[in-house]
Each structure stands twice: as C-alpha cells, then as structure tokens.
Design an enzyme around this catalytic site. Sequence first.
Site, PDB file in Angstrom:
ATOM      1  N   SER A 144       0.851  -1.191   0.000  1.00  0.00           N
ATOM      2  CA  SER A 144       0.000   0.000   0.000  1.00  0.00           C
ATOM      3  C   SER A 144       0.877   1.227   0.000  1.00  0.00           C
ATOM      4  CB  SER A 144      -0.896   0.018   1.241  1.00  0.00           C
ATOM      5  OG  SER A 144      -1.495   1.299   1.432  1.00  0.00           O
ATOM      6  N   TYR A 157      -2.032  -0.732  10.566  1.00  0.00           N
ATOM      7  CA  TYR A 157      -2.223  -1.169   9.172  1.00  0.00           C
ATOM      8  C   TYR A 157      -1.049  -0.713   8.314  1.00  0.00           C
ATOM      9  CZ  TYR A 157      -3.885  -1.332   4.377  1.00  0.00           C
ATOM     10  OH  TYR A 157      -3.983  -1.564   3.029  1.00  0.00           O
TER      11      TYR A 157
END
Length: 249
Positions: A144, A157
């Site tokens: 990501s 995360y």
Amino acid sequence: MTYDLNNRTAVVTGAASGIGAEIALVLARSGAKVALLARRADRLTELADKIAAEGGQALAVAADVTGDLTDAVETIHTAFGRVDLVVNNAGVMLANPLTEGRDDEWHRMIDTNVKGLLNVTKAFTEDLIEAGATGTADLVNISSVGAHLTFPNYAVYTATKAAVTHLSANLRTELGPKGVRVTNVEPGLVTSELADHMDNPDVDAHLAQWREQVPPLNPADIGDVVGFATSRPKQVNLRQLVVLPTVQV
C-alpha cells in the site's frame, strides 16, 4: 487489457473479491491457469465459473493464508502442476486510534498482512525457484502507498504494509539471483471491501469523505498493472510500482 501469460500457472490470494478477483481475471484472460485462494468458497466458485465461461482455467481453493496450506498446495499441484506466479494479495485493514488498544485488530492485521504473506511465500518458494531456473517466475506482493505515508488511526495497518514493502525488497536480493522476479505493488485509494470490516463510525466517515474528494481507482486498474508487470520479458523486473488515482497526492 490482456497480456501474454500462456503456459503460466498462478496463485492469487484474497481472490474472493476486489483487487484479488480482478487480478485473477486479468491473469486468466491472459492465458494463465489460476488457482483462486481465499476463505469464502462460494465467492471463489462464482469467480472460477465466470473464468471458465470466458474460456479460461481457474481452480477454487478455500483456505486461510494464516493456516496450514499443505492441502491447498497439494490440490493446486494435482490440478495445475508447478506454480510460477504467486500474488500475495490477501489483507485486512482495521483502523482505530492507537489509544483504543485494539490488540485484537493488531493481531489480525499482523497475522494476515505479514505472517499470511510469509506463509504463502514459503509454500510456493520451491516452485518459484524451480520455475525461475529455466523460465519466468514471479512473486507479486500487494502492499500500500501507506507503507510510506502517515494517516491518523491507521498506524498498525500502515506498519504492516511498510513491512510488506521492506520484505519485498529483501526477498528480491535472495530470489532475484535464482531467477525469481519480486514485484511490490503499492496502490493508493481503491474501491474494495477493505473498509467494510472497520467498526469506528468516525474513522469510516473520514474515509468516506476522503473518497468523495479523491475518486478511488477501480480494482481492475490494479489487475491490469499486475498483468503488465508479470508479462514482461524474463530479464525485466518491475520491482516497485506505486499506483495512485491521478488526483491523489
């Protein structure tokens, strides 16, 4: 778009929806045999049927990337033989302020996003090295853009995704000399089910507002990028790909 992936055999984790499903579709439409690996058997069967209806080859394999993959690997080998393309896409995003102390979410993200990726990679490393010795072999990790950025409430995360990005770079030093390409893909905002599992209304509202300001990419856009990267000539490794909506900064 489709690419030349004839005679390739792929495994895509998290293939039940979103980015994983679209990656699987692109690979199958490009001629690869694709093993679909995720927990939701019904979703996998639907996708496998769709691929078959289009003339492709797909195998639904219900399995949890954090568990024992022995049976899943045997099923894939029996149906398709040696694997030469692995896409580690399975992941979870659970956002909350660190002060909430949600160690249940922390463990789930670490187990899936990092340990699950390692578990799948371990399961198919021998296949990839054997394939890379004579032909093309690819390990693709879906990270990501959060691996490099900071977002309030997403600390754990983004930490797991930073681990994926750094792990990918280090795996390339080990697997590249053995003929295995390692590609790390870092999407920005993408329409997916990732946010569906979050339970904090304030965090949800902030994400929804952000998506209004920055229209997300379609999961098919990420599928296209993976299809392109894995169809390059054997000597070409696109090692790091950041994929953002044009207006995301």
